[in-house]
Design a protein around this motif. Structure first.
Motif, short mmCIF file in Angstrom:
data_model
loop_
_atom_site.label_atom_id
_atom_site.label_comp_id
_atom_site.label_asym_id
_atom_site.label_seq_id
_atom_site.Cartn_x
_atom_site.Cartn_y
_atom_site.Cartn_z
N GLN A 81 1.04 -1.22 0.29
CA GLN A 81 -0.08 0.00 -0.06
C GLN A 81 1.08 1.15 -0.15
O GLN A 81 1.89 1.62 0.84
N MET A 82 0.52 2.01 -0.75
CA MET A 82 1.39 3.21 -1.13
C MET A 82 0.71 4.47 -0.93
O MET A 82 -0.15 4.69 -2.05
N ASN A 83 0.78 5.10 0.02
CA ASN A 83 0.09 6.64 0.14
C ASN A 83 1.21 7.65 0.25
O ASN A 83 2.41 7.58 0.16
N SER A 84 0.51 8.67 0.05
CA SER A 84 1.30 9.97 0.11
C SER A 84 2.39 10.04 -1.12
O SER A 84 3.55 10.22 -0.98
N LEU A 85 2.20 9.69 -2.32
CA LEU A 85 3.03 9.25 -3.53
C LEU A 85 3.70 10.48 -3.74
O LEU A 85 3.13 11.59 -3.82
N LYS A 86 4.87 10.43 -4.04
CA LYS A 86 5.79 11.64 -4.60
C LYS A 86 6.32 11.36 -5.98
O LYS A 86 6.30 10.09 -6.61
N PRO A 87 6.50 12.28 -6.95
CA PRO A 87 7.14 11.91 -8.21
C PRO A 87 8.26 11.12 -8.13
O PRO A 87 8.61 10.39 -9.00
N GLU A 88 9.18 11.22 -7.05
CA GLU A 88 10.35 10.27 -6.89
C GLU A 88 10.10 8.90 -6.64
O GLU A 88 10.89 7.85 -6.73
N ASP A 89 8.68 8.57 -6.44
CA ASP A 89 8.36 7.01 -6.28
C ASP A 89 8.24 6.46 -7.55
O ASP A 89 7.86 5.11 -7.72
N THR A 90 8.19 7.11 -8.56
CA THR A 90 7.96 6.54 -9.94
C THR A 90 9.00 5.82 -10.26
O THR A 90 10.32 5.89 -10.18
N ALA A 91 8.86 4.36 -10.80
CA ALA A 91 9.61 3.42 -11.04
C ALA A 91 8.95 2.08 -11.32
O ALA A 91 7.80 2.16 -11.33
N VAL A 92 9.74 1.07 -11.62
CA VAL A 92 9.12 -0.15 -12.15
C VAL A 92 9.23 -0.98 -10.71
O VAL A 92 10.46 -0.97 -9.90
N TYR A 93 8.09 -1.71 -10.10
CA TYR A 93 8.34 -2.23 -8.83
C TYR A 93 8.00 -3.59 -8.95
O TYR A 93 7.19 -4.17 -9.97
N TYR A 94 8.94 -4.35 -8.41
CA TYR A 94 9.12 -5.90 -8.52
C TYR A 94 8.76 -6.54 -6.89
O TYR A 94 9.15 -5.93 -5.89
N CYS A 95 8.15 -7.65 -7.02
CA CYS A 95 7.96 -8.28 -5.93
C CYS A 95 9.08 -9.50 -5.87
O CYS A 95 9.34 -9.87 -6.85
N ALA A 96 9.42 -9.87 -4.84
CA ALA A 96 10.43 -10.95 -4.74
C ALA A 96 10.21 -11.98 -3.37
O ALA A 96 9.50 -11.44 -2.56
N ALA A 97 11.03 -13.24 -3.64
CA ALA A 97 10.91 -13.89 -2.52
C ALA A 97 12.24 -14.54 -2.02
O ALA A 97 13.03 -14.69 -2.92
N ARG A 98 12.24 -14.61 -0.82
CA ARG A 98 13.65 -15.38 -0.30
C ARG A 98 13.52 -16.42 0.88
O ARG A 98 12.26 -16.03 1.61
N TYR A 99 14.45 -17.34 0.83
CA TYR A 99 14.51 -18.20 2.17
C TYR A 99 15.22 -17.22 3.49
O TYR A 99 15.46 -16.25 3.15
N GLY A 100 15.12 -17.63 4.29
CA GLY A 100 15.90 -17.19 5.61
C GLY A 100 14.97 -16.72 6.51
O GLY A 100 13.70 -16.75 6.35
#
Length: 121
Positions: A81-100
């Motif tokens: 959930q992304m609130n109070s968005l800023k222009p500098e938040d512009t990007a390609v967003y990736y989800c990822a998974a890890r062990y540990g």
């Protein structure tokens, strides 16, 4: 595990978006999950991480207080959930998974495709 991110789009500064990451294959509850973002010509950077049961979260300084990571293991989905968005938040967003066990680690094992987020001023 296979990861599919969605929910990106165009938002105005100060607005909100919610990203989703649907996981298939091995149970998503087996992994720490995270979100990263990348802008053209720059390295992918960590945004947020969440523990397997969801009790621990960790955020980069740039999004602390504005973004919230959560998960629904029964639905095999992780959210950002992304609130109070800023222009500098512009990007390609990736989800990822890890062990540990570390939610602050930047070392992830599996990656989904990205979803574009554009914030206009």
């Amino acid at each position: 595990v296979q990861l599919q991110a969605s929910g990106g789009g165009l938002a105005q500064a100060g607005g909100s978006l919610r990203l989703s990451c649907a996981a298939s294959g091995r149970s998503v509850g087996s992994y720490i999950m995270g979100w990263f973002r990348q802008t053209p010509g720059k390295e992918r950077v960590f945004v947020a991480g969440i523990s397997r049961a969801g009790g621990r979260t960790y955020y980069s300084d740039s999004v602390t207080g504005r973004f919230t990571i959560s998960r629904d293991n029964a639905e095999s989905t992780v959210y950002l959930q992304m609130n109070s968005l800023k222009p500098e938040d512009t990007a390609v967003y990736y989800c990822a998974a890890r062990y540990g066990t570390s939610v602050a680690s930047r070392d992830y094992d599996y990656w989904g495709q990205g979803t574009q987020v554009t914030v206009s001023s």
